[in-house]
Design a protein around this motif. Structure first.
Motif, short mmCIF file in Angstrom:
data_model
loop_
_atom_site.label_atom_id
_atom_site.label_comp_id
_atom_site.label_asym_id
_atom_site.label_seq_id
_atom_site.Cartn_x
_atom_site.Cartn_y
_atom_site.Cartn_z
N ALA A 249 -3.34 -4.94 10.93
CA ALA A 249 -3.37 -4.47 9.55
C ALA A 249 -2.48 -5.34 8.67
CB ALA A 249 -2.93 -3.01 9.48
N LEU A 250 -1.30 -5.71 9.20
CA LEU A 250 -0.40 -6.56 8.43
C LEU A 250 -1.02 -7.93 8.19
CD1 LEU A 250 3.07 -5.75 10.06
CD2 LEU A 250 2.23 -4.99 7.84
N VAL B 168 -4.22 -8.61 8.03
CA VAL B 168 -5.28 -8.45 7.03
C VAL B 168 -4.67 -8.35 5.64
CG1 VAL B 168 -7.08 -6.91 6.18
CG2 VAL B 168 -6.92 -7.41 8.62
N LEU B 169 -3.60 -7.55 5.51
CA LEU B 169 -2.95 -7.40 4.22
C LEU B 169 -2.33 -8.71 3.76
CD1 LEU B 169 -2.06 -5.67 1.87
CD2 LEU B 169 -0.11 -4.86 3.24
N GLN B 170 -1.71 -9.44 4.71
CA GLN B 170 -1.12 -10.73 4.35
C GLN B 170 -2.19 -11.70 3.84
OE1 GLN B 170 2.61 -11.84 5.12
NE2 GLN B 170 1.71 -12.68 3.26
N ARG B 171 -3.35 -11.70 4.52
CA ARG B 171 -4.42 -12.59 4.08
C ARG B 171 -4.95 -12.19 2.71
NH1 ARG B 171 -5.90 -12.28 9.64
NH2 ARG B 171 -7.44 -10.65 9.17
N SER B 172 -4.90 -10.89 2.43
CA SER B 172 -5.39 -10.45 1.12
C SER B 172 -4.48 -10.89 -0.01
CB SER B 172 -5.54 -8.92 1.11
OG SER B 172 -4.26 -8.29 1.07
N LEU B 173 -3.24 -11.24 0.33
CA LEU B 173 -2.29 -11.69 -0.69
C LEU B 173 -2.36 -13.20 -0.92
CD1 LEU B 173 0.83 -9.59 0.42
CD2 LEU B 173 -0.85 -9.05 -1.38
N LEU C 201 5.61 -8.25 6.62
CA LEU C 201 4.86 -8.92 5.56
C LEU C 201 5.79 -9.83 4.79
CD1 LEU C 201 2.77 -5.92 4.20
CD2 LEU C 201 1.86 -7.96 5.29
N PRO D 265 6.36 -3.84 3.28
CA PRO D 265 5.38 -3.29 2.35
C PRO D 265 5.82 -3.35 0.89
CG PRO D 265 5.62 -1.87 4.25
CD PRO D 265 6.68 -2.90 4.36
N ALA E 154 5.31 -6.75 -0.31
CA ALA E 154 3.88 -7.00 -0.43
C ALA E 154 3.32 -6.41 -1.72
CB ALA E 154 3.14 -6.41 0.77
N SER F 52 1.52 -8.58 -4.60
CA SER F 52 0.19 -8.28 -5.15
C SER F 52 0.23 -8.17 -6.67
CB SER F 52 -0.33 -6.99 -4.53
OG SER F 52 -1.60 -6.66 -5.05
#
Length: 431
Positions: A177-178, A180-185, A210, A237, A240, A244
């Motif tokens: 999950a981290l 995926v979230l890192q890639r989304s940033l 993150l 988080p 992050a 974002s």
């Protein structure tokens, strides 16, 4: 009467015992027998073929059998469960025969109602005066409490193992999950910019946290492209969330007014108003605008507290593009930012990086790598463009090992080197 009274002691003395001595002896015999029968453990004696010759009351009560059912009629192995009997024949009996005694062996006996009772068994061979084996004396201890304790330990161990496996699975899911979230940033890939070359790299210091580093490259229209790179204070988080907000604020502000100082001022206002009263957050960043021209690209950028961009020229000269006085973004309601301009010509590369690179620890003394070392390293690299430079820098980062304890982002932009005249003619002819 007096004479008869005086005579009684003399008669008892002739017999060798006084009345109290006789009573004590009888009491002692009763006590020994009672101790055997009512002992807190089971006792039995067997002949050498295993036939039970004697058994105490305690063991009979555990078994739920009478003495006449057992003595002379049953063998010791008849008291055991199938598994206990097998273990006795393959292990217990051979050890007893070789050593003359066996102690503390865990077995299960079966009671008259078919229940299993865990016990600890100790046996010893009694021999005659000439060393011939006569019988086997066996002591049996109730191990139900111990078995319950072992069962509870086993259950607790299984529970702990399951909790550990669950924790590992949860950790893997969290890391996924981290990631995926890192890639989304970060942008999945950099866009293709006509007349320019771009390359990026992101090093994660800890897969469990993150990072707060970010970068982007996107079109503004009219042949202009915006770029930025920065670093949010902290990890996890909360960082992050700031990352974002920062990325989308920079994008939105650039589309409204792409002036670099104006964009950073807008970001400063947003961060300060959003976080000043709850959890102060800030970041450093460089924002710039690229406009490709005839064989070159103009660069207009501004910095807010971020390390200066580094330029590698086609002739391998390397220098920083100073942006002095740029303040941290989000700390004060009003912040001052410094703008800078430059031109990139064929073979030139503009490098932006976060401070994880220059603050890496190196050597036995764990000294900071520093900006001077970075400039010297870049100067040693051939002027082969952004991709070659980022590849070299990623190898440098890998070489730091555990000295690199912070995330690091790299963004390199450049103008492709001009082809030699002879090669250009060959390509034209081939076309």
């Amino acid at each position: 009467m007096t004479g008869r009274t005086d005579q009684a002691p003399d008669e008892e003395q002739d017999q060798g015992l006084s009345a109290p001595d006789t009573a004590f002896t009888a009491l002692l015999e009763d006590s020994v027998e009672d101790l055997y029968e009512q002992a807190p453990c089971g006792y039995l004696s067997t002949l050498m073929d295993g036939t039970i010759a004697k058994i105490n009351t305690t063991l009979l009560e555990w078994l739920g059998l009478s003495r006449r059912d057992v003595a002379g009629r049953m063998r010791f192995t008849d008291l055991l469960t199938v598994g206990g009997k097998l273990y006795h024949e393959t292990h217990f009996a051979p050890l007893l025969q070789m050593n003359g005694e066996v102690g503390g062996i865990a077995l299960d006996i079966k009671t008259a109602d078919g229940q299993r009772m865990p016990v600890l068994v100790t046996s010893k061979v009694k021999t005659s005066h000439n060393g011939e084996p006569m019988l086997v004396r066996t002591t049996i201890f109730d191990a139900r409490d111990r078995r319950a304790y072992e069962t509870e330990l086993l259950r607790a161990r299984r529970t702990a193992e399951e909790a550990r496996r669950q924790a590992e699975a949860d950790r893997e899911r969290l890391q996924e999950a981290l990631a995926v979230l890192q890639r989304s940033l970060l942008p999945a890939e950099l866009p293709t910019v006509p007349g320019l070359e771009a390359s990026s790299y992101y090093h994660t210091a800890s897969p469990d946290l993150l990072g707060g580093d970010f970068y982007d490259l996107f079109p503004l229209g009219a042949d202009r492209w915006a770029f930025f790179l920065g670093d949010v204070c902290g990890k996890g988080p909360q960082a992050a969330a700031v990352t974002s907000l920062t990325r989308y604020t920079l994008r939105a502000a650039a589309l409204h007014d792409p002036d670099p100082v104006t964009v950073l001022t807008t970001l400063n206002t947003v961060l300060h108003e959003r976080y000043q009263s709850i959890d102060p957050r800030y970041c450093t960043a460089i924002f710039g605008v690229l406009q490709p021209g005839n064989g070159h690209a103009s660069v207009h950028m501004a910095s807010g507290g971020h390390p200066s961009a580094l330029i590698q020229r086609a002739d391998n000269t390397t220098h920083y593009l100073p942006t002095p006085g740029g303040m941290l973004i989000g700390v004060l309601p009003q912040a001052r930012f410094t703008a800078a301009h430059t031109q990139l010509f064929p073979g030139d590369t503009l490098l932006l990086y976060t401070d994880g690179l220059t603050e890496a620890r190196t050597g036995p003394e764990r000294k900071l790598y520093g900006e001077d070392a970075l400039r010297a390293f870049v100067a040693e690299q051939p002027g082969s463009g952004p991709q070659a430079l980022v590849t070299a820098l990623s190898g440098l980062l890998a070489g730091f090992g555990d000295g690199l304890d912070d995330d690091t982002a790299l963004l390199a932009l450049g103008v492709p080197a001009a082809l030699p005249a002879s090669l250009s003619e060959d390509l034209i002819c081939a076309g």
